[in-house]
Design a protein around this motif. Sequence first.
Motif, PDB file in Angstrom:
ATOM      1  N   MET A   1       0.757  -1.170  -0.062  1.00 38.70           N
ATOM      2  CA  MET A   1      -0.071  -0.041   0.072  1.00 38.70           C
ATOM      3  C   MET A   1       0.674   1.206  -0.032  1.00 38.70           C
ATOM      4  SD  MET A   1      -2.003   1.641   2.976  1.00 38.70           S
ATOM      5  CE  MET A   1      -2.291   3.546   2.294  1.00 38.70           C
ATOM      6  N   ASP A   7      -0.828  10.799   4.753  1.00 41.64           N
ATOM      7  CA  ASP A   7      -0.806   9.658   5.536  1.00 41.64           C
ATOM      8  C   ASP A   7       0.149   9.478   6.715  1.00 41.64           C
ATOM      9  OD1 ASP A   7      -2.850   8.598   3.948  1.00 41.64           O
ATOM     10  OD2 ASP A   7      -1.445   7.605   2.685  1.00 41.64           O
ATOM     11  N   ARG A  42      -9.300   3.939   5.229  1.00 39.80           N
ATOM     12  CA  ARG A  42      -8.424   3.445   4.046  1.00 39.80           C
ATOM     13  C   ARG A  42      -7.083   2.892   4.866  1.00 39.80           C
ATOM     14  NH1 ARG A  42      -3.974   4.758   1.698  1.00 39.80           N
ATOM     15  NH2 ARG A  42      -4.303   7.053   2.408  1.00 39.80           N
ATOM     16  N   LEU A  43      -6.637   3.464   5.992  1.00 47.33           N
ATOM     17  CA  LEU A  43      -5.262   2.793   6.634  1.00 47.33           C
ATOM     18  C   LEU A  43      -5.494   1.733   7.323  1.00 47.33           C
ATOM     19  CD1 LEU A  43      -3.681   6.250   7.505  1.00 47.33           C
ATOM     20  CD2 LEU A  43      -2.838   4.561   5.953  1.00 47.33           C
ATOM     21  N   GLU A  44      -6.907   1.737   8.042  1.00 49.25           N
ATOM     22  CA  GLU A  44      -7.441   0.461   8.867  1.00 49.25           C
ATOM     23  C   GLU A  44      -7.774  -0.799   7.956  1.00 49.25           C
ATOM     24  OE1 GLU A  44     -10.318   1.268  11.600  1.00 49.25           O
ATOM     25  OE2 GLU A  44      -9.407   2.835  12.360  1.00 49.25           O
ATOM     26  N   ARG A  45      -8.287  -0.424   6.737  1.00 46.05           N
ATOM     27  CA  ARG A  45      -8.766  -1.576   5.706  1.00 46.05           C
ATOM     28  C   ARG A  45      -7.569  -1.936   4.952  1.00 46.05           C
ATOM     29  NH1 ARG A  45     -11.929   1.853   3.127  1.00 46.05           N
ATOM     30  NH2 ARG A  45     -10.399   2.322   1.403  1.00 46.05           N
ATOM     31  N   ASP A  46      -6.560  -1.272   4.840  1.00 45.78           N
ATOM     32  CA  ASP A  46      -5.310  -1.684   4.067  1.00 45.78           C
ATOM     33  C   ASP A  46      -4.450  -2.349   5.188  1.00 45.78           C
ATOM     34  OD1 ASP A  46      -6.445  -0.881   1.765  1.00 45.78           O
ATOM     35  OD2 ASP A  46      -5.024   0.876   1.712  1.00 45.78           O
ATOM     36  N   VAL A  48      -2.525  -0.943   7.711  1.00 47.95           N
ATOM     37  CA  VAL A  48      -1.547  -0.115   8.196  1.00 47.95           C
ATOM     38  C   VAL A  48      -1.798   0.012   9.782  1.00 47.95           C
ATOM     39  CG1 VAL A  48      -0.476   2.116   8.011  1.00 47.95           C
ATOM     40  CG2 VAL A  48      -0.838   0.961   6.052  1.00 47.95           C
ATOM     41  N   THR A  50      -3.540  -1.295  12.847  1.00 51.67           N
ATOM     42  CA  THR A  50      -4.004  -2.483  13.111  1.00 51.67           C
ATOM     43  C   THR A  50      -4.819  -2.612  14.561  1.00 51.67           C
ATOM     44  OG1 THR A  50      -1.820  -3.257  14.213  1.00 51.67           O
ATOM     45  CG2 THR A  50      -2.224  -3.747  11.824  1.00 51.67           C
TER      46      THR A  50
END
Length: 161
Positions: A1, A7, A42-46, A48, A50
């Motif tokens: 990602m 970000d 998006r950062l959670e979904r990908d 990054v 956790t």
Amino acid sequence: MAVDQLDTRILRLLLEQPRTSVREYARILGVARGTLQARLDRLERDGVITGVAPSLSPAALGHPVLAFVHIEVTQGHLGDVADALAGVPEIIEAHSITGGGDLLARVAARDAGHLEDVVQQLNRVPGVVRTRTEVALRERVPHRLLPLVEAIGRAAAQDRR
């Protein structure tokens, strides 16, 4: 990602000020709350981001002895042994590794005797051939992610140029 500069700034804030609200993060970053929330999602979904759990100290919880246990496993039993390790509360984390062993477990114990009891428990797990234990004397570089996040942000800025 791919992680861009925004970000990186978001991740830095999350690491430095974990108890701040999304609204306050947006204000600090100078972005709309919706923009920030979309980035966080998006950062959670990908994968990054956790989790949002607090960082706890095993030492402050009465387990000041930290050890790393290398575990050699009978071929074909890695999954079974890993499942057994998950049932040992003193094991903070375990990873399959290359080199002089199959698994590396980070163990927290009350004292040297307790550590010995945990290691003996590990040695009784079916599929464990042998263990080798190294006791940590002092933490020299604490667990950290901010330098990595900043390096990724710098690389992203370089790529944009």
